[in-house]
Design a protein around this motif. Structure first.
Motif, PDB file in Angstrom:
ATOM      1  N   GLU A 152      -2.730  -5.049  -3.595  1.00 13.97           N
ATOM      2  CA  GLU A 152      -1.509  -5.280  -2.814  1.00 13.97           C
ATOM      3  C   GLU A 152      -1.165  -6.763  -2.776  1.00 13.97           C
ATOM      4  O   GLU A 152      -0.004  -7.160  -2.896  1.00 13.97           O
TER       5      GLU A 152
ATOM      6  N   ASP B  37       9.615   0.196   1.254  1.00 17.29           N
ATOM      7  CA  ASP B  37       8.369  -0.560   1.226  1.00 17.29           C
ATOM      8  C   ASP B  37       8.671  -2.056   1.188  1.00 17.29           C
ATOM      9  O   ASP B  37       9.673  -2.498   0.590  1.00 17.29           O
TER      10      ASP B  37
ATOM     11  N   LEU C 258       4.737  -5.198   5.111  1.00 19.81           N
ATOM     12  CA  LEU C 258       4.926  -4.305   3.964  1.00 19.81           C
ATOM     13  C   LEU C 258       5.191  -2.861   4.377  1.00 19.81           C
ATOM     14  O   LEU C 258       5.848  -2.113   3.659  1.00 19.81           O
ATOM     15  N   GLY C 259       4.671  -2.440   5.528  1.00 20.54           N
ATOM     16  CA  GLY C 259       4.818  -1.048   5.950  1.00 20.54           C
ATOM     17  C   GLY C 259       6.060  -0.845   6.797  1.00 20.54           C
ATOM     18  O   GLY C 259       5.981  -0.707   8.024  1.00 20.54           O
TER      19      GLY C 259
ATOM     20  N   SER D 156       0.505  -8.307   6.665  1.00 20.79           N
ATOM     21  CA  SER D 156       0.321  -6.869   6.494  1.00 20.79           C
ATOM     22  C   SER D 156      -1.108  -6.436   6.789  1.00 20.79           C
ATOM     23  O   SER D 156      -2.055  -7.221   6.656  1.00 20.79           O
TER      24      SER D 156
ATOM     25  N   GLN E  16       7.290  -4.303  -0.449  1.00 15.98           N
ATOM     26  CA  GLN E  16       7.303  -4.830  -1.826  1.00 15.98           C
ATOM     27  C   GLN E  16       8.706  -4.717  -2.418  1.00 15.98           C
ATOM     28  O   GLN E  16       9.152  -5.593  -3.167  1.00 15.98           O
TER      29      GLN E  16
END
Length: 230
Positions: free
Chosen positions: A90, A63, A57-58, A83, A65
């Motif tokens: 999240e 992002d 995710l990072g 993640s 997402q």
């Protein structure tokens, strides 16, 4: 081993994690593709036709997402989120956004591999996604999110592209209004058919499509829409 090994795409900006997963997955007989950021990952997802995506995710450019949302506009490939983000919020956001599983870092490789096997079994012999879909002179390039008509690029909004991409993924088949609204606007908008009518109207204008005698987007009255197979 078959002549077409199962392909897994790893989207993670940490080179050490990619290397570790590449070694571990290759040892199990999988073919591994890599993306160091979201843009690379989306391009690889379209061009490499992976059977499963492992998504961090990072990411540095967008992002994870968002990557998941864009991927789900056109692909049903299983996604395993990997993640450091361990909050329930999240996880819920990712799972509601279309992820199939969620593993937090640090992780045990044996459990990770087991989850990979489960997702691949659930996916079965799913349809491979094409990187480019054509309806006569209309072309959609999913790797670069580019639409061209008679070799000229057509500028579309995010929603216009999402609707056209979903119709293209079901080329020649009817996609219901409810399916389009649920997948693109979300489950709370399945009755908001006016949203869809507006977007389809704009799409037709940009494609020079006459709704009375459509060349590309056909309305199936009371059901949904179909992109003609030309």
């Amino acid at each position: 081993m078959t002549s077409n090994p199962t392909t897994i795409l790893v989207i993670d900006d940490e080179a050490q994690i990619r290397k570790f997963l590449r070694i571990s997955l290759t040892a199990q007989g999988y073919k591994v593709l890599e993306g160091a950021n979201g843009s690379e990952g989306l391009a690889q997802a379209a061009l490499g036709k992976p059977d499963l995506v492992v998504l961090d995710l990072g990411l540095p450019d967008m992002d994870g997402q968002q990557v998941l949302r864009e991927l789900r506009e056109w692909s049903a490939v299983p996604v395993l989120v990997l993640s450091v983000r361990a909050s329930e919020g999240e996880k819920v956001l990712a799972l509601d956004g279309g992820a199939n599983d969620y593993v937090t870092k640090p992780f045990g490789i044996q459990e990770f591999l087991a989850r990979v096997r489960v997702l691949l079994r659930q996916a079965g012999a799913g349809e491979q996604q094409e990187a480019v879909v054509s309806s006569g002179p209309l072309n959609l390039d999913f790797a670069y999110r580019r639409v061209t008509l008679d070799a000229v690029e057509v500028a579309l909004t995010r929603k216009e592209y999402a609707v056209l991409a979903m119709l293209a993924r079901h080329l020649g088949r009817v996609v219901t209004q409810q399916q389009l609204l649920k997948d693109i606007w979300g489950p709370s908008h399945v009755e908001d058919s006016h949203y869809l009518r507006v977007v389809v109207g704009h799409l037709r204008q940009k494609l020079g499509d006459d709704p009375a005698a459509p060349r590309f987007i056909v309305t199936e009255a009371g059901v949904g829409y179909r992109l003609r197979e030309l």
